[in-house]
Motif scaffolding. Structure first.
Motif, mmCIF file in Angstrom:
data_model
loop_
_atom_site.group_PDB
_atom_site.id
_atom_site.type_symbol
_atom_site.label_atom_id
_atom_site.label_comp_id
_atom_site.label_asym_id
_atom_site.label_seq_id
_atom_site.Cartn_x
_atom_site.Cartn_y
_atom_site.Cartn_z
ATOM 1 N N ARG A 90 24.288 38.907 41.928
ATOM 2 C CA ARG A 90 24.320 37.486 41.554
ATOM 3 C C ARG A 90 22.941 36.855 41.553
ATOM 4 N NH1 ARG A 90 27.151 35.013 47.065
ATOM 5 N NH2 ARG A 90 25.991 36.314 48.541
ATOM 6 N N GLY A 91 22.034 37.352 42.422
ATOM 7 C CA GLY A 91 20.672 36.827 42.426
ATOM 8 C C GLY A 91 19.946 37.125 41.129
ATOM 9 N N HIS A 92 20.023 38.383 40.674
ATOM 10 C CA HIS A 92 19.415 38.748 39.389
ATOM 11 C C HIS A 92 20.024 37.927 38.252
ATOM 12 C CE1 HIS A 92 18.948 42.678 41.651
ATOM 13 N NE2 HIS A 92 17.710 42.451 41.276
ATOM 14 N N GLN A 93 21.325 37.756 38.291
ATOM 15 C CA GLN A 93 22.021 37.067 37.207
ATOM 16 C C GLN A 93 21.660 35.587 37.155
ATOM 17 O OE1 GLN A 93 25.881 38.322 38.459
ATOM 18 N NE2 GLN A 93 25.756 40.285 37.400
ATOM 19 N N ILE A 94 21.522 34.963 38.324
ATOM 20 C CA ILE A 94 21.134 33.550 38.361
ATOM 21 C C ILE A 94 19.721 33.379 37.821
ATOM 22 C CG2 ILE A 94 20.528 31.656 39.929
ATOM 23 C CD1 ILE A 94 22.962 32.584 41.642
ATOM 24 N N ILE A 95 18.811 34.267 38.208
ATOM 25 C CA ILE A 95 17.441 34.179 37.705
ATOM 26 C C ILE A 95 17.411 34.359 36.190
ATOM 27 C CG2 ILE A 95 15.184 35.342 37.718
ATOM 28 C CD1 ILE A 95 15.688 35.928 40.713
ATOM 29 N N SER A 96 18.217 35.289 35.674
ATOM 30 C CA SER A 96 18.300 35.474 34.230
ATOM 31 C C SER A 96 18.830 34.222 33.534
ATOM 32 C CB SER A 96 19.208 36.670 33.920
ATOM 33 O OG SER A 96 19.411 36.805 32.525
ATOM 34 N N ASP A 97 19.829 33.613 34.134
ATOM 35 C CA ASP A 97 20.391 32.384 33.568
ATOM 36 C C ASP A 97 19.363 31.258 33.595
ATOM 37 O OD1 ASP A 97 22.673 30.703 32.639
ATOM 38 O OD2 ASP A 97 22.361 29.712 34.561
ATOM 39 N N TRP A 98 18.604 31.165 34.678
ATOM 40 C CA TRP A 98 17.554 30.141 34.756
ATOM 41 C C TRP A 98 16.508 30.346 33.668
ATOM 42 C CZ3 TRP A 98 16.446 30.001 40.763
ATOM 43 C CH2 TRP A 98 17.490 29.305 41.402
ATOM 44 N N GLU A 99 16.169 31.605 33.417
ATOM 45 C CA GLU A 99 15.201 31.875 32.350
ATOM 46 C C GLU A 99 15.758 31.435 30.999
ATOM 47 O OE1 GLU A 99 12.594 35.603 30.527
ATOM 48 O OE2 GLU A 99 14.441 36.000 31.644
ATOM 49 N N GLU A 100 17.014 31.747 30.744
ATOM 50 C CA GLU A 100 17.646 31.370 29.473
ATOM 51 C C GLU A 100 17.703 29.857 29.305
ATOM 52 O OE1 GLU A 100 21.818 32.177 27.017
ATOM 53 O OE2 GLU A 100 21.406 33.219 28.911
ATOM 54 N N ARG A 101 17.880 29.151 30.412
ATOM 55 C CA ARG A 101 17.971 27.690 30.368
ATOM 56 C C ARG A 101 16.601 27.015 30.394
ATOM 57 N NH1 ARG A 101 21.600 26.880 35.473
ATOM 58 N NH2 ARG A 101 21.079 24.676 35.152
#
Length: 251
Positions: A90-101
């Motif tokens: 979930r940490g990797h996924q949240i960081i990826s989502d933050w990058e996309e946003r």
């Protein structure tokens, strides 16, 4: 998912970090092994870490690669096979989502596991290389995973194959260092996640920004006194709660 109560002080710090994330025009995240432990990847220096099981200077150096390739190959083959079943957390996924946003602009990582990219992150600079790509130790020609695992020789020169990780006694890749340094120097916010900052020269990077510096780590680091914000806890849990705070519209 059940949320762990982290205490009033930590809650206030997470609210502060969420506010900084929303206001920052240029955010860099610097990650270490602690971001991947929730995926089942051992870190290096904890009680169960890699370097408490083996002495890195006897197994992960350029000299061992040359003098005892069998030992070198056995160690990295076992790491690769273990990594084959690992998925981003979930940490990797949240960081990826933050990058996309657009909340995160650069991810600099000491990790060689490639989990940031598997989670969808694109602007990742790998300061210690990657265990997912391979090359000849003699002529630098690229090679494939199966060639390395099968202990095949380089098809071009007959040299030993190796993962494209940075070993002890080797210099960091200049290109990756330059990208990270430039991003951190110009950042409004640098968020350090899951690293004890014991490895030089990467441990110098957070101090090279004029922006705010925050750290999320399970334990204290020798550099905590130099951060503007220190949050002790599990990376995935903290990031999940900070993400929830960011998603709450401000009144």
């Amino acid at each position: 998912m059940r949320r762990v109560s982290l205490g009033e002080d930590v809650q206030t710090k997470m609210e502060t970090l969420a506010l900084w994330m929303q206001r920052s025009q240029s955010t860099v995240i610097l990650t270490g092994a602690g971001i991947s432990t929730e995926s089942g990847v051992p870190d290096y220096r904890s009680e169960d870490g890699w370097w408490n099981k083996v002495d890195p200077l006897t197994i992960s150096t350029a000299s061992v690669l040359s003098s005892n390739y069998d030992l070198f190959h056995e160690f990295y083959s076992s790491r690769l096979r273990a990594l084959g079943h690992v998925q981003p957390n979930r940490g990797h996924q949240i960081i990826s989502d933050w990058e996309e946003r657009g909340l995160v602009h650069t991810i600099a990582t000491q990790n060689v596991d490639g989990l940031h990219q598997l989670a969808g992150s694109t602007n990742v600079t790998e300061l210690h290389g990657t265990i997912r790509r391979f090359r000849c130790s003699r002529c630098d020609a690229t090679a494939e995973l199966e060639e390395f695992l099968n202990k095949e020789a380089c098809v071009h020169c007959g040299g030993n194959l190796r993962p494209n990780v940075i070993l002890f006694q080797e210099m960091l890749p200049q290109g990756a260092w330059d990208v990270a340094l430039r991003a951190i120097t110009n950042a409004h916010l640098v968020l350090v996640i899951g690293t004890s900052l014991q490895v030089s020269p990467v441990n110098q990077l957070p101090s090279m920004t004029a922006g705010k510096i925050a750290v999320i780590n399970m334990e204290e680091t020798d550099f905590d006194h130099g951060f503007d914000l220190v949050i002790h806890g599990t990376a995935g849990e903290i990031l999940e709660q900070v993400n929830a705070l960011i998603m709450i519209p401000s009144s």
